[in-house]
Every structure is written in structure tokens, then in C-alpha cells.
Design an enzyme around this catalytic site. Structure first.
Site, PDB file in Angstrom:
ATOM      1  N   ASN A 194      55.065  73.028  42.047  1.00 55.87           N
ATOM      2  CA  ASN A 194      55.513  73.604  40.779  1.00 55.87           C
ATOM      3  C   ASN A 194      54.488  74.536  40.149  1.00 55.87           C
ATOM      4  O   ASN A 194      54.837  75.419  39.386  1.00 55.87           O
ATOM      5  CB  ASN A 194      55.905  72.499  39.786  1.00 55.87           C
ATOM      6  N   CYS A 251      54.418  69.229  31.779  1.00 51.06           N
ATOM      7  CA  CYS A 251      54.332  67.777  31.715  1.00 51.06           C
ATOM      8  C   CYS A 251      52.888  67.333  31.519  1.00 51.06           C
ATOM      9  O   CYS A 251      52.617  66.203  31.167  1.00 51.06           O
ATOM     10  CB  CYS A 251      54.862  67.148  33.003  1.00 51.06           C
ATOM     11  N   SER A 255      66.864  68.776  40.462  1.00 55.21           N
ATOM     12  CA  SER A 255      67.163  68.710  39.031  1.00 55.21           C
ATOM     13  C   SER A 255      67.869  70.002  38.629  1.00 55.21           C
ATOM     14  O   SER A 255      67.359  71.087  38.892  1.00 55.21           O
ATOM     15  CB  SER A 255      65.821  68.607  38.281  1.00 55.21           C
ATOM     16  N   HIS A 283      68.352  71.647  35.891  1.00 58.04           N
ATOM     17  CA  HIS A 283      67.831  72.614  34.905  1.00 58.04           C
ATOM     18  C   HIS A 283      66.776  73.557  35.477  1.00 58.04           C
ATOM     19  O   HIS A 283      66.326  74.470  34.795  1.00 58.04           O
ATOM     20  CB  HIS A 283      67.273  71.889  33.672  1.00 58.04           C
ATOM     21  N   THR A 303      78.430  55.704  33.687  1.00 60.11           N
ATOM     22  CA  THR A 303      79.582  56.607  33.622  1.00 60.11           C
ATOM     23  C   THR A 303      79.176  58.023  33.992  1.00 60.11           C
ATOM     24  O   THR A 303      78.142  58.524  33.517  1.00 60.11           O
ATOM     25  CB  THR A 303      80.170  56.577  32.195  1.00 60.11           C
ATOM     26  N   THR A 325      63.125  63.153  38.087  1.00 56.63           N
ATOM     27  CA  THR A 325      62.184  62.054  37.844  1.00 56.63           C
ATOM     28  C   THR A 325      62.846  60.733  38.241  1.00 56.63           C
ATOM     29  O   THR A 325      62.229  59.887  38.904  1.00 56.63           O
ATOM     30  CB  THR A 325      61.761  62.027  36.358  1.00 56.63           C
TER      31      THR A 325
HETATM   32  N1  7TS Z   1      59.315  67.468  40.510  1.00 58.15           N
HETATM   33  C1  7TS Z   1      58.802  68.716  40.408  1.00 58.15           C
HETATM   34  C2  7TS Z   1      58.216  69.371  41.612  1.00 58.15           C
HETATM   35  C3  7TS Z   1      58.826  69.363  39.170  1.00 58.15           C
HETATM   36  O1  7TS Z   1      58.329  70.594  39.079  1.00 58.15           O
HETATM   37  C4  7TS Z   1      59.370  68.705  38.041  1.00 58.15           C
HETATM   38  C5  7TS Z   1      59.332  69.334  36.686  1.00 58.15           C
HETATM   39  C6  7TS Z   1      59.923  67.416  38.221  1.00 58.15           C
HETATM   40  C7  7TS Z   1      59.859  66.836  39.470  1.00 58.15           C
HETATM   41  C8  7TS Z   1      60.574  66.663  37.112  1.00 58.15           C
HETATM   42  O2  7TS Z   1      61.820  67.187  36.829  1.00 58.15           O
HETATM   43  P1  7TS Z   1      62.700  66.509  35.650  1.00 58.15           P
HETATM   44  O3  7TS Z   1      63.940  67.313  35.612  1.00 58.15           O
HETATM   45  O4  7TS Z   1      62.914  65.106  36.029  1.00 58.15           O
HETATM   46  O5  7TS Z   1      61.890  66.623  34.409  1.00 58.15           O
HETATM   47  N2  7TS Z   1      58.263  70.256  36.527  1.00 58.15           N
HETATM   48  C9  7TS Z   1      57.814  70.834  35.411  1.00 58.15           C
HETATM   49  C10 7TS Z   1      56.831  71.834  35.405  1.00 58.15           C
HETATM   50  O6  7TS Z   1      56.276  72.316  36.386  1.00 58.15           O
HETATM   51  N3  7TS Z   1      56.604  72.209  34.126  1.00 58.15           N
HETATM   52  O7  7TS Z   1      57.411  71.478  33.342  1.00 58.15           O
HETATM   53  C11 7TS Z   1      58.156  70.626  34.114  1.00 58.15           C
END
Ligand code: 7TS
Length: 389
Positions: free
Chosen positions: A155, A328, A203, A205, A241, A74
Site C-alpha cells: 500500500n 492507518c 475491499s 472502497h 444479514t 481487515t
Molecule cells: N490491506 C491493505 C494492503 C491495505 O492497504 C488496507 C488499507 C487494508 C488491508 C485495510 O482495508 P480496510 O478496508 O479493511 O480498511 N490501507 C490503507 C492505506 O494504505 N492508507 O489508509 C488505509
């Protein structure tokens, strides 16, 4: 004991125990600030360098390119859009950004904010295949286009966008090209050179690394005003940091994710396809998007007559975690936007369930999920007023 089957890996993933083990010593033993001049600071330099090497290798970045650590994708996405605004739009050189109508809110909402500042944004509509064509991008580019931002994979559907073709067009036209590769890393090969990418977000995670850490790849020579000003961390490009254990974890997670790409393509795709094939035997069940154009782990499935939330509830009671789409956006019970864009009728668009697998899922879990899903469909359709009436 209650089963716990996690099929929501596009929302987040389990940290790989090997990743956690590598991170562990950097909390209580080697906890120095890498900017410090004493031993506590300098002893973390080699493992940080090693982690960066794994990130560079993972996306085929060149030595001269930058990979800048951020707090999440994000932040990376916000930085690209706001950086381009400061560099090219606010200065009056350009006034236009091109994106798609199905980006994650980290891009979509930021674009809408920039519109409130006077930026012109084109949201390319997706076609019936659930993606866009590179030609749509070519047609939308004008002399005042500052940036094209198109996700690598969606996603919700898992559908893969024609990133290499779009990259080639942007390079030819001299327009900056950003891709949100959050859902592509660890699922399909990601090569920034081959795809002519200037900027790329990810990202940790989403590929079995820790939450709260991501990165932005910046091709050598691309200027980008920082989002966070402050100290000279990351050569002044992103202050704050360094989160040493998480950087080490993200590097290792990237390395392992790349090693598992063949497994993803063969084993995970086979499990996903088994699940889909079994559910598609049921009347009025639809899978969104051509399998050959999707990342191997994702299924967006629609069950006529059953609200996505009702299905989610039945699955949850049986210990299976899925999603109605993006976590989200899951609080506002809206019809799934990707399905609306693909042209599904409104009723069907409320029935979408996303199942997303990982290398930690087993065939037994998939077999159990098929069984539970089938029973749930039968139960919920029996009590549905809208189905079969
Ligand atoms: N971009 C995409 C394509 C994503 O799927 C997500 C999170 C983000 C950005 C944001 O990632 P973050 O680590 O900054 O939160 N997508 C989802 C989803 O599909 N269900 O929960 C979070």
C-alpha cells in the site's frame, strides 16, 4: 475557489457515480432481506447474483469456489489468520505462519496477536527492491507451516510481490496461500487460478466502491472455520444479514475496475510518471521502488531535508490530499517502515510522501501538483535546519 485534488487513492477512493446510481434503488425501494420468503426478499436475488458474477469474473474465480462477503479486508485478513489458527494450529497439526514484515496491520497486528497465543510467525524481511523473493518463502516453509500470507501489492510503495511464483511454491509444498490483494484489484490483473491462490482478500472502497464492504475468496475445498458464527447467511461461512446495496455496488465497482485496467496501465501510469519525472529533476528527491515493478498509480517519494508531515501540510494548504504513508499509521509520526526496511537512512525515512492516483485525476491536476510540490520544496528547504547546512 479552493482546489480539491485527491491524490490519496490508496487510502480510499471516491465512489464511482455509476456505482452509486446502481446502488440507490436498494435503500428505499428494494430494501428486503434476501433471506425473507416474500417478494421484498426474493426480488433482490437476481441483482445479488449478478453482483457475485461480476466479482467471480473480476478475479477469475471458478464456479465451485467461494467468494464470501465481509465488512472489509481487515475482517477478511483476520478471518484467514484466526481461521487457520482454529483449524490447523490449535488442533496441534501445525504451528507456523509465514508472512512479510511490510504487511498492512490487518495482517501484521493479527499475526502478533497469534504469537501471543503461541503461534510461531516468520516475518520475511524485504530486500532492497522492496519486496521478497519466492525463494525466501521456499526456504522458510517447514513441515509445520500452516499458512503463507503475502500481500499482492504494498500500500505504501505500490511494489508488486511475486505472487504467481509464491503460489506455485505453496501449492507444490501443500501449504495454504493467502494474499491481501487490496491494493492490486483495479490496478493490475488479478487471477486466482493462475496465481494458485487459496485465499484472497479485497475491499470495495479501494476500487471506487463503497466503504465497509469487502470479500474473501476461498478456493473450493479449503476449509476455514468462520470468524462470525450465527445464521445461515453465506451458507454459514459468514453470518450477518447481507448488505444488499453495497454488494451490488462492489460488484459494479469490480466490473468497471477491470474494464479500466488498460487505462490504468497506460493513462494513469503516464500521469504518475510525469509527476515523478518532474519531481526527480529536483536535487535530493528520490522515488522508492523500480517503476516497472509497481502498480501504475502509486509513488512514494522522499525529499531530503523535509519532514513528510511538513510537506503534507503545504500540499494540504494548496488543496492537494496526499499521505505520509498508511493513514492507518499516520498518527504516530514513525519513520516509514517500508523505507526503513529498504535500507533508507533514518532521516530520509521520515520524509516519505505517498501520492496515489485514480482514474478520476486529470492531467491539469498533475501539472498543478508538480507546481505546488516544487514551490513547497523550495520554501521548506529554505527554513530547514537540517538541509544544506
Ligand atoms: N490491506 C491493505 C494492503 C491495505 O492497504 C488496507 C488499507 C487494508 C488491508 C485495510 O482495508 P480496510 O478496508 O479493511 O480498511 N490501507 C490503507 C492505506 O494504505 N492508507 O489508509 C488505509
Amino acid at each position: 475557489m479552493q482546489k480539491r485534488i485527491y491524490l490519496d487513492n490508496n487510502a480510499t477512493t471516491m465512489v464511482d457515480p455509476k456505482v452509486k446510481a446502481l446502488m440507490d434503488p436498494y435503500f428505499c425501494e428494494h430494501y428486503g432481506n434476501p433471506n425473507s420468503l416474500h417478494k421484498f426478499g426474493t426480488e433482490v436475488h437476481p441483482p445479488i447474483t449478478e453482483a457475485f458474477n461480476k466479482l467471480y469474473e473480476g478475479i477469475n474465480a471458478r464456479n465451485e469456489d467461494d467468494i464470501i462477503i465481509t465488512s472489509c479486508a481487515t475482517e477478511s485478513n483476520n478471518w484467514v489468520l484466526k481461521g487457520v489458527y482454529f483449524d490447523l494450529i490449535r488442533t496441534g497439526q501445525k504451528d507456523h505462519i509465514i508472512t512479510t514484515e511490510v504487511e498492512h496491520p490487518a495482517v501484521g497486528a493479527t499475526c502478533r496477536y497469534l504469537e501471543s497465543l503461541g503461534v510461531k510467525v516468520t516475518y520475511l524481511p524485504i530486500n532492497q527492491n522492496g519486496t521478497i523473493s519466492a525463494e525466501q518463502v521456499r526456504e522458510a516453509i517447514t513441515p509445520s507451516t500452516a499458512l503463507v500470507s503475502v500481500m499482492w501489492a504494498n500500500n505504501e510503495t505500490g511494489l508488486i510481490f511475486p505472487i504467481e511464483e509464491i503460489g506455485a511454491i505453496c501449492r507444490e509444498k501443500g501449504v495454504l496461500f493467502h494474499t491481501d490483494a487490496v491494493q492490486a484489484i483495479g490496478k493490475v490483473p488479478v487471477d486466482v487460478v493462475r496465481a494458485n491462490v487459496d485465499l484472497l482478500s479485497f475491499s470495495a472502497h479501494k476500487f471506487h466502491g463503497p466503504k465497509g464492504i469487502g470479500a474473501l475468496y476461498i478456493r473450493s475445498g479449503v476449509p476455514l472455520t468462520p470468524l462470525l458464527h450465527g445464521g445461515e447467511h453465506m451458507r454459514g461461512r459468514r453470518s450477518g444479514t447481507l448488505n444488499v446495496p453495497f454488494i451490488i455496488g462492489m460488484g459494479e465497482a469490480m466490473k468497471i475496475a477491470c474494464e479500466y485496467l488498460d487505462y490504468e496501465k497506460e493513462v494513469i501510469a503516464r500521469l504518475r510518471n510525469k509527476l515523478e519525472d518532474a519531481l526527480l529533476e529536483i536535487k535530493d528527491v528520490f522515488v522508492i521502488g523500480d517503476r516497472s515493478h509497481r502498480v501504475p498509480n502509486t509513488t512514494l517519494i522522499s525529499v531530503r531535508g523535509i519532514e513528510g508531515e511538513a510537506m503534507l501540510w503545504d500540499l494540504n494548504r494548496a488543496g492537494i490530499a496526499a499521505s505520509t504513508g498508511s493513514a492507518c499509521a499516520s498518527e504516530d509520526l514513525e519513520a516509514n517502515p517500508v523505507m526503513v526496511a529498504i535500507g533508507a537512512d533514518k532521516e530520509l525515512a521520515h520524509t516519505a510522501i505517498r501520492l496515489s492516483l485514480s482514474r478520476f485525476n486529470t492531467e491539469e491536476e498533475i501539472d498543478y501538483t508538480i507546481e505546488v510540490f516544487k514551490k513547497a520544496i523550495q520554501r521548506l528547504r529554505n527554513i530547514s535546519s537540517s538541509y544544506g547546512a
